[in-house]
Design a protein around this motif. Sequence first.
Motif, PDB file in Angstrom:
ATOM      1  N   LYS A   1      -4.178   4.781  -2.207  1.00 15.55           N
ATOM      2  CA  LYS A   1      -4.099   5.984  -3.051  1.00 15.55           C
ATOM      3  C   LYS A   1      -5.230   6.036  -4.074  1.00 15.55           C
ATOM      4  O   LYS A   1      -6.015   5.118  -4.198  1.00 15.55           O
ATOM      5  CB  LYS A   1      -2.729   6.049  -3.743  1.00 15.55           C
TER       6      LYS A   1
ATOM      7  N   ASP B   1       6.542  16.042  -4.260  1.00 12.91           N
ATOM      8  CA  ASP B   1       5.921  14.825  -3.715  1.00 12.91           C
ATOM      9  C   ASP B   1       4.441  14.848  -4.087  1.00 12.91           C
ATOM     10  O   ASP B   1       3.598  15.435  -3.404  1.00 12.91           O
ATOM     11  CB  ASP B   1       6.114  14.766  -2.195  1.00 12.91           C
TER      12      ASP B   1
ATOM     13  N   ALA C   1       7.136   9.207   4.943  1.00 12.21           N
ATOM     14  CA  ALA C   1       7.979   8.768   3.822  1.00 12.21           C
ATOM     15  C   ALA C   1       8.784   9.919   3.237  1.00 12.21           C
ATOM     16  O   ALA C   1       9.946   9.731   2.841  1.00 12.21           O
ATOM     17  CB  ALA C   1       7.115   8.139   2.732  1.00 12.21           C
ATOM     18  N   THR C   2       8.191  11.104   3.169  1.00  6.29           N
ATOM     19  CA  THR C   2       8.885  12.261   2.597  1.00  6.29           C
ATOM     20  C   THR C   2      10.170  12.528   3.380  1.00  6.29           C
ATOM     21  O   THR C   2      11.243  12.725   2.804  1.00  6.29           O
ATOM     22  CB  THR C   2       7.982  13.525   2.668  1.00  6.29           C
TER      23      THR C   2
ATOM     24  N   TRP D   1      -2.323  14.320   8.945  1.00  4.00           N
ATOM     25  CA  TRP D   1      -0.942  13.915   9.250  1.00  4.00           C
ATOM     26  C   TRP D   1      -0.393  14.662  10.473  1.00  4.00           C
ATOM     27  O   TRP D   1      -0.594  15.871  10.608  1.00  4.00           O
ATOM     28  CB  TRP D   1      -0.008  14.222   8.078  1.00  4.00           C
TER      29      TRP D   1
ATOM     30  N   SER E   1       7.839   1.706  -4.918  1.00  2.00           N
ATOM     31  CA  SER E   1       7.044   2.532  -4.001  1.00  2.00           C
ATOM     32  C   SER E   1       7.318   4.006  -4.263  1.00  2.00           C
ATOM     33  O   SER E   1       8.324   4.365  -4.901  1.00  2.00           O
ATOM     34  CB  SER E   1       7.387   2.210  -2.531  1.00  2.00           C
ATOM     35  N   GLY E   2       6.441   4.827  -3.722  1.00  2.00           N
ATOM     36  CA  GLY E   2       6.678   6.268  -3.775  1.00  2.00           C
ATOM     37  C   GLY E   2       7.892   6.641  -2.948  1.00  2.00           C
ATOM     38  O   GLY E   2       8.637   7.579  -3.285  1.00  2.00           O
ATOM     39  N   THR E   3       8.109   5.910  -1.870  1.00  2.00           N
ATOM     40  CA  THR E   3       9.264   6.174  -1.009  1.00  2.00           C
ATOM     41  C   THR E   3      10.560   5.925  -1.777  1.00  2.00           C
ATOM     42  O   THR E   3      11.519   6.717  -1.689  1.00  2.00           O
ATOM     43  CB  THR E   3       9.213   5.266   0.246  1.00  2.00           C
TER      44      THR E   3
ATOM     45  N   PHE F   1       1.510   4.465  -5.701  1.00  2.00           N
ATOM     46  CA  PHE F   1       0.374   3.598  -6.025  1.00  2.00           C
ATOM     47  C   PHE F   1       0.109   2.640  -4.871  1.00  2.00           C
ATOM     48  O   PHE F   1      -0.292   1.494  -5.062  1.00  2.00           O
ATOM     49  CB  PHE F   1       0.652   2.818  -7.323  1.00  2.00           C
TER      50      PHE F   1
ATOM     51  N   ALA G   1       2.625  12.161  -4.356  1.00  2.00           N
ATOM     52  CA  ALA G   1       2.133  10.818  -4.005  1.00  2.00           C
ATOM     53  C   ALA G   1       0.609  10.786  -3.892  1.00  2.00           C
ATOM     54  O   ALA G   1      -0.027   9.786  -4.208  1.00  2.00           O
ATOM     55  CB  ALA G   1       2.758  10.368  -2.681  1.00  2.00           C
TER      56      ALA G   1
ATOM     57  N   THR H   1       3.107  16.191   6.245  1.00  2.00           N
ATOM     58  CA  THR H   1       3.213  15.104   5.265  1.00  2.00           C
ATOM     59  C   THR H   1       3.274  13.774   5.989  1.00  2.00           C
ATOM     60  O   THR H   1       3.353  13.710   7.219  1.00  2.00           O
ATOM     61  CB  THR H   1       4.464  15.292   4.372  1.00  2.00           C
TER      62      THR H   1
HETATM   63  C1  LIG Z   1       2.827  12.421   0.845  1.00  2.00           C
HETATM   64  C2  LIG Z   1       3.346  11.032   0.660  1.00  2.00           C
HETATM   65  N1  LIG Z   1       4.614  10.858   0.280  1.00  2.00           N
HETATM   66  C3  LIG Z   1       5.117   9.647   0.079  1.00  2.00           C
HETATM   67  C4  LIG Z   1       4.367   8.506   0.253  1.00  2.00           C
HETATM   68  C5  LIG Z   1       5.026   7.196   0.093  1.00  2.00           C
HETATM   69  O1  LIG Z   1       4.482   6.407  -0.908  1.00  2.00           O
HETATM   70  P1  LIG Z   1       4.626   4.804  -0.813  1.00  2.00           P
HETATM   71  O2  LIG Z   1       3.681   4.336   0.233  1.00  2.00           O
HETATM   72  O3  LIG Z   1       4.226   4.365  -2.183  1.00  2.00           O
HETATM   73  O4  LIG Z   1       6.027   4.497  -0.502  1.00  2.00           O
HETATM   74  C6  LIG Z   1       3.011   8.648   0.647  1.00  2.00           C
HETATM   75  C7  LIG Z   1       2.095   7.519   0.834  1.00  2.00           C
HETATM   76  O5  LIG Z   1       2.220   6.470   1.242  1.00  2.00           O
HETATM   77  C8  LIG Z   1       2.495   9.932   0.875  1.00  2.00           C
HETATM   78  O6  LIG Z   1       1.242  10.106   1.280  1.00  2.00           O
END
Ligand SMILES: Cc1ncc(COP(=O)(O)O)c(C=O)c1O
Length: 416
Positions: free
Chosen positions: A230, A201, A126-127, A362, A97-99, A226, A203, A123
């Motif tokens: 997204k 970030d 997750a950030t 957000w 994951s992006g997280t 991903f 993402a 944001t």
């Molecule tokens: C700005 C931002 N950062 C981080 C994430 C985290 O990505 P993920 O859902 O793949 O963990 C997202 C989206 O989900 C996001 O929009």
Amino acid sequence: MTILEHLTQASTQGPESPDPASRATPRGPVSTRGPESRAPSEERIFLSSPDVGELEEEYVMRAMRGGWIAPLGPEVDAFEAEMASRIGVDHAVALSSGTAALHLGLIALGAGPQDVVVAASMTFAATANAIAYTGAQPYFVDCLPETGNIDPQLLDEALAELSAQGCHVAAIIPVDLLGKAADYSAIGAIAQKYGVPILSDAAESLGASHRGIKAGSFGEAAILSFNGNKIMTTSGGGMLVTNTKAIADRVRYLATQARQPVVHYEHRDIGYNYRLSNLLAALGRAQLTRLDAMIERRRDLRSVYKQLFAGVAGVSIFGGDCDDEDNYWLTSIVVDEEQAGWNVGQLSDVLTARNIENRPLWKPMHTQPVFEGVPAKVNGSSERLFRDGLTLPSGSVLTDQQIARIMVAIEQFLGR
Ligand SMILES: Cc1ncc(COP(=O)(O)O)c(C=O)c1O
């Protein structure tokens, strides 16, 4: 034929064809407007559904038949190489994951309980959550009203104060909001002035750029997501991209349970199970071949919204004045209630009643209950955007009929 040319025909073309992707429930900005009333007769239109089809099926089936049903394999290697080449960086590490990418990126930059990490307040959670995972103290910085991206001047002030207090700042996390790259020219200079690394970030911004330089290539490292909503998806997944081999190596090592390179299981660090599966990497490779076309489709849709709202008093397309380098992930409007004579809540209610998904922008991190008391430099911009902004369906998979339905609903709301 463009989306616009289709529009006049679309409303007369009968019922929509079933959209298998619409079964997924994409995540977006958190709705605060209570339970939705649905028009059961009309199919749900989502904000940003996955855009997958036969090509993705082919790639995934090929990977499956290849026998690598694991969080490693040739598809992962190829996906990393192709993404690194697309962005123009030396290294990429595919993650779950992006997280996860944010978490390990911060660890690789040395963030820990003694440190502060300065991040954009505007944001997705997750950030900020990733900062909390490391034990570091988050510090939120507000945004520019036109773009929603971190305000460089406020960032400078925040770093000056933290430096005067003797705090060690492990990283700055700018966020490329809704597919628009942050002002890395200004942020980079500030980061250099204070000697703080940037973890970008990105993402939401794959395919976007800033002054011709691709999103994902800024800073010490950047992260991609991903997630299913997204610009391209692996259903769930992310990536850390960087020019620094030591960062890529560290992240890859930590993401595979921090295994030492010996046959028995030897561990000297706490590791994580954060690698992307080979099957999902195959899906990502198929999506990557279609990324430009998907961005094009979203750009066309942005143009349709621009035309729709042109001349409507008090309404602007969020970030629309300078969006040549965006990836157009999501299109939002910002409404000045005094000038418009209506507010976004009213439009939201009308769209929701017609089963058309829409969300506020957000909710800023410095206003989230979970981060109450976290230090922040605030200028009121993100709170205004949260109050006055509304995100509209933006997916590349939207059919012309669905787009026509959205347009008709908005036209009627505007009394045309
Ligand atoms: C700005 C931002 N950062 C981080 C994430 C985290 O990505 P993920 O859902 O793949 O963990 C997202 C989206 O989900 C996001 O929009």
